[in-house]
Design a protein around this motif. Structure first.
Motif, mmCIF file in Angstrom:
data_model
loop_
_atom_site.group_PDB
_atom_site.id
_atom_site.type_symbol
_atom_site.label_atom_id
_atom_site.label_comp_id
_atom_site.label_asym_id
_atom_site.label_seq_id
_atom_site.Cartn_x
_atom_site.Cartn_y
_atom_site.Cartn_z
ATOM 1 N N HIS A 104 0.810 -1.218 0.000
ATOM 2 C CA HIS A 104 0.000 0.000 0.000
ATOM 3 C C HIS A 104 0.845 1.272 0.000
ATOM 4 O O HIS A 104 0.309 2.376 -0.141
ATOM 5 N N ARG A 105 2.157 1.145 0.128
ATOM 6 C CA ARG A 105 3.021 2.316 0.218
ATOM 7 C C ARG A 105 3.586 2.746 -1.141
ATOM 8 O O ARG A 105 4.008 3.896 -1.293
ATOM 9 N N VAL A 106 3.610 1.853 -2.109
ATOM 10 C CA VAL A 106 4.111 2.197 -3.443
ATOM 11 C C VAL A 106 3.052 3.029 -4.166
ATOM 12 O O VAL A 106 1.901 2.601 -4.295
ATOM 13 N N LYS A 107 3.439 4.195 -4.645
ATOM 14 C CA LYS A 107 2.486 5.129 -5.263
ATOM 15 C C LYS A 107 2.561 5.142 -6.788
ATOM 16 O O LYS A 107 1.871 5.940 -7.435
ATOM 17 N N TRP A 108 3.361 4.278 -7.354
ATOM 18 C CA TRP A 108 3.540 4.293 -8.814
ATOM 19 C C TRP A 108 3.195 2.953 -9.450
ATOM 20 O O TRP A 108 3.708 2.597 -10.510
ATOM 21 N N TRP A 109 2.273 2.220 -8.838
ATOM 22 C CA TRP A 109 1.845 0.947 -9.419
ATOM 23 C C TRP A 109 1.216 1.137 -10.807
ATOM 24 O O TRP A 109 1.221 0.208 -11.632
ATOM 25 N N ASP A 110 0.659 2.305 -11.071
ATOM 26 C CA ASP A 110 0.058 2.534 -12.388
ATOM 27 C C ASP A 110 1.089 2.476 -13.513
ATOM 28 O O ASP A 110 0.728 2.296 -14.680
ATOM 29 N N ALA A 111 2.385 2.602 -13.178
ATOM 30 C CA ALA A 111 3.428 2.599 -14.202
ATOM 31 C C ALA A 111 3.813 1.188 -14.648
ATOM 32 O O ALA A 111 4.433 1.021 -15.701
ATOM 33 N N VAL A 112 3.458 0.174 -13.871
ATOM 34 C CA VAL A 112 3.806 -1.210 -14.230
ATOM 35 C C VAL A 112 2.566 -1.937 -14.734
ATOM 36 O O VAL A 112 1.442 -1.439 -14.631
ATOM 37 N N ASP A 113 2.781 -3.134 -15.269
ATOM 38 C CA ASP A 113 1.673 -3.937 -15.781
ATOM 39 C C ASP A 113 1.113 -4.884 -14.730
ATOM 40 O O ASP A 113 -0.064 -5.252 -14.786
ATOM 41 N N VAL A 114 1.967 -5.279 -13.791
ATOM 42 C CA VAL A 114 1.604 -6.281 -12.788
ATOM 43 C C VAL A 114 2.145 -5.839 -11.428
ATOM 44 O O VAL A 114 3.317 -5.481 -11.317
ATOM 45 N N ILE A 115 1.318 -5.877 -10.416
ATOM 46 C CA ILE A 115 1.753 -5.604 -9.044
ATOM 47 C C ILE A 115 2.266 -6.909 -8.441
ATOM 48 O O ILE A 115 1.653 -7.963 -8.621
ATOM 49 N N SER A 116 3.386 -6.843 -7.729
ATOM 50 C CA SER A 116 3.864 -8.046 -7.055
ATOM 51 C C SER A 116 4.565 -7.683 -5.759
ATOM 52 O O SER A 116 5.036 -6.563 -5.584
ATOM 53 N N SER A 117 4.619 -8.661 -4.867
ATOM 54 C CA SER A 117 5.262 -8.432 -3.576
ATOM 55 C C SER A 117 5.807 -9.732 -3.025
ATOM 56 O O SER A 117 5.588 -10.807 -3.594
ATOM 57 N N SER A 118 6.510 -9.626 -1.907
ATOM 58 C CA SER A 118 7.062 -10.798 -1.226
ATOM 59 C C SER A 118 6.066 -11.272 -0.175
ATOM 60 O O SER A 118 5.781 -10.544 0.780
ATOM 61 N N GLY A 119 5.573 -12.488 -0.328
ATOM 62 C CA GLY A 119 4.514 -12.988 0.547
ATOM 63 C C GLY A 119 5.038 -13.801 1.721
ATOM 64 O O GLY A 119 4.721 -14.995 1.829
ATOM 65 N N TYR A 120 5.802 -13.164 2.578
ATOM 66 C CA TYR A 120 6.295 -13.851 3.777
ATOM 67 C C TYR A 120 5.428 -13.452 4.967
ATOM 68 O O TYR A 120 5.875 -12.721 5.868
ATOM 69 N N TYR A 121 4.198 -13.927 4.981
ATOM 70 C CA TYR A 121 3.268 -13.539 6.042
ATOM 71 C C TYR A 121 3.070 -14.664 7.042
ATOM 72 O O TYR A 121 3.094 -15.850 6.683
#
Length: 314
Positions: free
Chosen positions: A179-196
């Protein structure tokens, strides 16, 4: 976006590691034993400290271009879709998330501008390889937390990459940072590290869902994993945790993660961390305390879910 049943293979492989028969055998076994059909290769870029301005990718710490291209072709011959994720690391062991500089330039101090110039050169080098080799996706960075507020530089980097590479572009932010990245509109796919944590998946997926819905982009976990160590399922991001080998706990974490994610149709897969280029003896698997899943119960969990998803046509 087609569903991603992925694994990261031999991350940060040094020069010569991809050129061996053993590495190719390991990749083929990964395909056979896990049913993964998507692989991420992670070329290593090295800077000396978190405040160094120069990133090097031409020494023995990084696979050669020729062996990377050969491995990409081999992976594709096995039926893998391929992604490249060039990643910067600090030689002194500092985690890359702490790479940081003053936001206003100060004479005689290292600067964001110099670092991004070197980082852009590093990323464009591999973007050209990704285009040449027909890679499906390119991820220009991983868990660069302290840099992510530099929105202008990241937007320019992605625009520069698009001049060289014409496939899907993502970026692998760290856990809890979606939720902190403000430029997701610039990429085609959102991704993150799922170590929950094993008991927190539903809450975290609720939080990530608001981001995905806001930007209306596909999403996948570019990393996800848990060590086979007692207690790791509650702090899967902690690679320094000490304890007894616990392959059953690792398998339980994977089962919980898959069961939570399958209920969210906006989660379009994951690329698990990780599978080694040099496999250990199977009889030693249950005694190991690491993220690897080869010959551990977690491997069977992964294979079951990946085969199920592919059979269902995801």
């Amino acid at each position: 976006m087609e569903y991603i049943c992925g694994i990261t293979f031999a991350p940060f492989a040094a020069r010569g590691r991809f050129a061996t028969d053993e590495a190719k055998k390991s990749l083929a076994l990964m395909r056979e034993r896990t049913a993964a059909n998507f692989v991420i290769f992670v070329p290593n870029g090295v800077q000396q400290t978190a405040q160094s301005e120069e990133i090097c990718y031409t020494t023995s710490a990084t696979m050669s271009d020729d062996e990377l291209e050969e491995m990409i072709a081999y992976a594709q011959s096995l039926g893998f879709r391929v992604a490249l994720k060039p990643t910067a690391n600090c030689a002194n062991g500092t985690w890359r998330a702490h790479i940081n500089f003053f936001d206003e330039d100060v004479p005689c101090e290292p600067k964001w501008g110099n670092w991004f110039a070197s980082y852009t050169k590093f990323q464009l080098h591999y973007a050209k390889i990704a285009q040449k080799c027909g890679c499906e996706m390119f991820l220009p960075g991983c868990e660069m937390v302290m840099s992510e507020h530099r929105e202008g530089e990241w937007r320019k980097l992605i625009a520069d990459i698009r001049t060289e590479y014409h496939g899907l572009i993502s970026y692998n932010t760290d856990k809890y940072q979606e939720h902190r990245v403000k430029w997701w509109d610039a990429v085609d796919v959102i991704s993150s590290s799922g170590y929950y944590p094993i008991d927190d998946w539903e809450h975290q997926l609720d939080r990530i869902e608001t981001v995905v819905k806001h930007y209306q982009k596909p999403f996948f976990f570019a990393e996800a994993g848990c060590m086979s160590v007692t207690g790791s399922s509650y702090v899967p991001n902690n690679w320094e945790i000490q304890g007894n080998a616990a392959p059953g706990e690792q398998a339980e974490w994977y089962e919980t993660m898959f069961a939570a994610c399958v209920k969210r149709d906006w989660v379009r897969g994951m690329a698990l961390w990780s599978w080694g280029g040099e496999l250990y003896p199977r009889e030693r698997a249950l005694a190991r305390r690491d993220y690897e899943i080869y010959a551990k119960p977690a491997e069977q969990v992964v294979a079951s879910w990946y085969r199920r998803w592919q059979h269902a046509g995801n």
